[in-house]
Design an enzyme around this catalytic site. Structure first.
Site, PDB file in Angstrom:
ATOM      1  N   TRP A  76       1.940 -36.142   9.811  1.00 50.46           N
ATOM      2  CA  TRP A  76       1.035 -37.301   9.917  1.00 50.46           C
ATOM      3  C   TRP A  76       0.865 -37.979   8.564  1.00 50.46           C
ATOM      4  CZ3 TRP A  76      -2.605 -36.499  14.450  1.00 50.46           C
ATOM      5  CH2 TRP A  76      -3.338 -37.653  14.744  1.00 50.46           C
ATOM      6  N   GLU A  94      -9.770 -34.139   3.583  1.00 52.92           N
ATOM      7  CA  GLU A  94      -9.398 -32.971   4.369  1.00 52.92           C
ATOM      8  C   GLU A  94     -10.247 -31.787   3.944  1.00 52.92           C
ATOM      9  OE1 GLU A  94      -5.119 -32.611   4.598  1.00 52.92           O
ATOM     10  OE2 GLU A  94      -5.293 -30.443   4.680  1.00 52.92           O
ATOM     11  N   SER A  96     -11.215 -28.219   2.620  1.00 54.57           N
ATOM     12  CA  SER A  96     -10.556 -27.518   1.518  1.00 54.57           C
ATOM     13  C   SER A  96     -10.711 -26.021   1.654  1.00 54.57           C
ATOM     14  CB  SER A  96     -11.176 -27.954   0.196  1.00 54.57           C
ATOM     15  OG  SER A  96     -10.680 -27.130  -0.838  1.00 54.57           O
ATOM     16  N   ARG A 195       5.752 -41.306  16.993  1.00 55.60           N
ATOM     17  CA  ARG A 195       5.280 -39.964  17.306  1.00 55.60           C
ATOM     18  C   ARG A 195       4.940 -39.729  18.775  1.00 55.60           C
ATOM     19  NH1 ARG A 195       7.273 -36.748  13.354  1.00 55.60           N
ATOM     20  NH2 ARG A 195       6.932 -37.740  11.342  1.00 55.60           N
TER      21      ARG A 195
HETATM   22  C1  FAD Z   1      11.612 -37.594  14.474  1.00 57.85           C
HETATM   23  C2  FAD Z   1      11.282 -37.653  13.011  1.00 57.85           C
HETATM   24  C3  FAD Z   1      11.865 -36.748  12.120  1.00 57.85           C
HETATM   25  C4  FAD Z   1      11.561 -36.794  10.757  1.00 57.85           C
HETATM   26  N1  FAD Z   1      12.130 -35.888   9.902  1.00 57.85           N
HETATM   27  C5  FAD Z   1      11.801 -35.899   8.596  1.00 57.85           C
HETATM   28  C6  FAD Z   1      12.360 -34.960   7.677  1.00 57.85           C
HETATM   29  O1  FAD Z   1      13.163 -34.123   8.047  1.00 57.85           O
HETATM   30  N2  FAD Z   1      11.971 -35.003   6.376  1.00 57.85           N
HETATM   31  C7  FAD Z   1      11.089 -35.957   5.928  1.00 57.85           C
HETATM   32  O2  FAD Z   1      10.773 -35.963   4.733  1.00 57.85           O
HETATM   33  N3  FAD Z   1      10.553 -36.866   6.761  1.00 57.85           N
HETATM   34  C8  FAD Z   1      10.874 -36.872   8.066  1.00 57.85           C
HETATM   35  N4  FAD Z   1      10.309 -37.788   8.919  1.00 57.85           N
HETATM   36  C9  FAD Z   1       9.330 -38.720   8.381  1.00 57.85           C
HETATM   37  C10 FAD Z   1       9.935 -40.123   8.126  1.00 57.85           C
HETATM   38  O3  FAD Z   1      10.931 -40.073   7.131  1.00 57.85           O
HETATM   39  C11 FAD Z   1       8.825 -41.099   7.670  1.00 57.85           C
HETATM   40  O4  FAD Z   1       8.319 -40.702   6.416  1.00 57.85           O
HETATM   41  C12 FAD Z   1       7.666 -41.125   8.644  1.00 57.85           C
HETATM   42  O5  FAD Z   1       8.168 -41.249   9.946  1.00 57.85           O
HETATM   43  C13 FAD Z   1       6.724 -42.274   8.304  1.00 57.85           C
HETATM   44  O6  FAD Z   1       7.373 -43.474   8.668  1.00 57.85           O
HETATM   45  P1  FAD Z   1       7.390 -44.739   7.722  1.00 57.85           P
HETATM   46  O7  FAD Z   1       7.918 -44.417   6.371  1.00 57.85           O
HETATM   47  O8  FAD Z   1       8.056 -45.847   8.500  1.00 57.85           O
HETATM   48  O9  FAD Z   1       5.795 -45.026   7.645  1.00 57.85           O
HETATM   49  P2  FAD Z   1       4.959 -45.800   6.575  1.00 57.85           P
HETATM   50  O10 FAD Z   1       4.998 -45.129   5.259  1.00 57.85           O
HETATM   51  O11 FAD Z   1       3.606 -45.976   7.168  1.00 57.85           O
HETATM   52  O12 FAD Z   1       5.715 -47.188   6.433  1.00 57.85           O
HETATM   53  C14 FAD Z   1       5.603 -48.179   7.458  1.00 57.85           C
HETATM   54  C15 FAD Z   1       6.690 -49.215   7.278  1.00 57.85           C
HETATM   55  O13 FAD Z   1       6.453 -49.938   6.093  1.00 57.85           O
HETATM   56  C16 FAD Z   1       7.716 -50.310   5.508  1.00 57.85           C
HETATM   57  N5  FAD Z   1       7.818 -49.715   4.166  1.00 57.85           N
HETATM   58  C17 FAD Z   1       7.276 -48.563   3.743  1.00 57.85           C
HETATM   59  N6  FAD Z   1       7.538 -48.333   2.458  1.00 57.85           N
HETATM   60  C18 FAD Z   1       8.294 -49.360   2.043  1.00 57.85           C
HETATM   61  C19 FAD Z   1       8.898 -49.689   0.807  1.00 57.85           C
HETATM   62  N7  FAD Z   1       8.785 -48.919  -0.253  1.00 57.85           N
HETATM   63  N8  FAD Z   1       9.612 -50.838   0.739  1.00 57.85           N
HETATM   64  C20 FAD Z   1       9.744 -51.649   1.798  1.00 57.85           C
HETATM   65  N9  FAD Z   1       9.187 -51.382   3.028  1.00 57.85           N
HETATM   66  C21 FAD Z   1       8.469 -50.259   3.134  1.00 57.85           C
HETATM   67  C22 FAD Z   1       8.811 -49.785   6.394  1.00 57.85           C
HETATM   68  O14 FAD Z   1       9.185 -50.804   7.315  1.00 57.85           O
HETATM   69  C23 FAD Z   1       8.118 -48.671   7.143  1.00 57.85           C
HETATM   70  O15 FAD Z   1       8.704 -48.387   8.394  1.00 57.85           O
HETATM   71  C24 FAD Z   1      10.629 -37.766  10.272  1.00 57.85           C
HETATM   72  C25 FAD Z   1      10.057 -38.688  11.166  1.00 57.85           C
HETATM   73  C26 FAD Z   1      10.353 -38.628  12.517  1.00 57.85           C
HETATM   74  C27 FAD Z   1       9.701 -39.623  13.446  1.00 57.85           C
END
Ligand code: FAD
Length: 230
Positions: A76, A94, A96, A195
């Site tokens: 999350w 969170e 502690s 999710r």
């Molecule tokens: C099925 C599944 C498996 C996964 N497995 C792993 C794993 O093995 N290891 C791991 O570490 N993580 C894993 N993740 C986590 C994944 O890599 C993401 O960190 C997580 O899903 C959060 O998504 P997000 O980065 O899109 O979200 P947020 O951080 O909320 O970002 C939202 C959106 O904002 C935009 N954004 C964010 N940051 C930037 C930036 N710097 N520049 C430009 N645009 C940006 C993007 O469009 C992004 O989608 C997994 C996720 C899923 C759903």
């Protein structure tokens, strides 16, 4: 409040805004606002979502309290954009374990809840296993928790600092933790898109479903529009 598994839950603590505030945030461009949600406002919300005009959805905010296994909290936590725990990380709070404030609880799957490795995928789970394996898995988990908790209690009784004694807490992935999550409606939709999907781990899918139901009670039109178009 939505209960999850034997001891977890999601509770919607507070919200700011409504479907109407999405509409009025968009209409401020024309210096117009409405007081009740009309059919044309619903159409506008759908249009905004469909065409990626997402900023009006960021004026609606939700605050959740979550009690979940640590493995769910770690997944999350990755939702940074649109959650107010983004830099400078101010709004994820969170419980502690440096200050033993509440009883230690664990997420413990039932005999019938143990899942097999998936056949054709590196992540996720296959069908549930039979009760023989499930029963043994449960016994082994309970044994591990028992012996870890004995060590932990010994450390506390021996005067070791709680922040260090917690190294003995067993089954850390299943340790229940509680936190507040404050997030924009767009952030909720992004979280739900990933999710509630089959690729996400079963446990977080159950929590995501609860988030969805709670958010939908307050933002029925906007959440639907975002989920249909993200
Ligand atoms: C099925 C599944 C498996 C996964 N497995 C792993 C794993 O093995 N290891 C791991 O570490 N993580 C894993 N993740 C986590 C994944 O890599 C993401 O960190 C997580 O899903 C959060 O998504 P997000 O980065 O899109 O979200 P947020 O951080 O909320 O970002 C939202 C959106 O904002 C935009 N954004 C964010 N940051 C930037 C930036 N710097 N520049 C430009 N645009 C940006 C993007 O469009 C992004 O989608 C997994 C996720 C899923 C759903």
């Amino acid at each position: 409040m939505k209960k999850i598994f034997n001891n977890g839950y999601v509770r919607l603590v507070d919200t700011m805004g409504s479907d109407l505030s999405v509409v009025n945030s968009a209409r401020v461009s024309f210096n117009r606002a409405t007081e009740t949600l009309r059919p044309e406002d619903e159409k506008l919300i759908a249009y905004l979502a469909k065409n990626d005009h997402t900023s009006p959805f960021r004026h609606a905010t939700l605050q959740f309290e979550v009690y979940a296994p640590l493995m769910v909290a770690r997944q999350w936590w990755k939702y940074i954009i649109g959650s107010s725990h983004q830099d400078p990380f101010t709004a994820w709070n969170e419980s502690s374990r440096r200050y033993v404030t509440e009883e230690i609880e664990f997420y413990i799957p039932k005999v019938t809840d143990w899942r097999s490795k998936p056949e054709n995928s590196k992540q996720g789970s296959g069908p549930n296993l039979d009760e023989k394996i499930g029963g043994e898995a449960l016994d082994r988990l309970l044994d591990q928790i028992k012996s870890g908790m004995e060590n932990y209690n010994w450390a506390i009784d021996s005067g070791i600092a709680t922040e260090q004694a917690r190294l003995f807490i067993p089954s850390a992935y299943g340790l229940m933790v509680r936190w507040y999550w404050t997030v924009s409606l767009q952030g909720v939709a992004h979280f739900l898109q990933q999710r509630t999907d089959d690729h996400a781990q079963f446990e977080i899918r159950e929590y995501a479903q609860a988030v969805k139901e709670l958010a939908k009670e307050k933002f029925p039109v906007s959440l639907d529009a975002l989920l249909n178009h993200l």
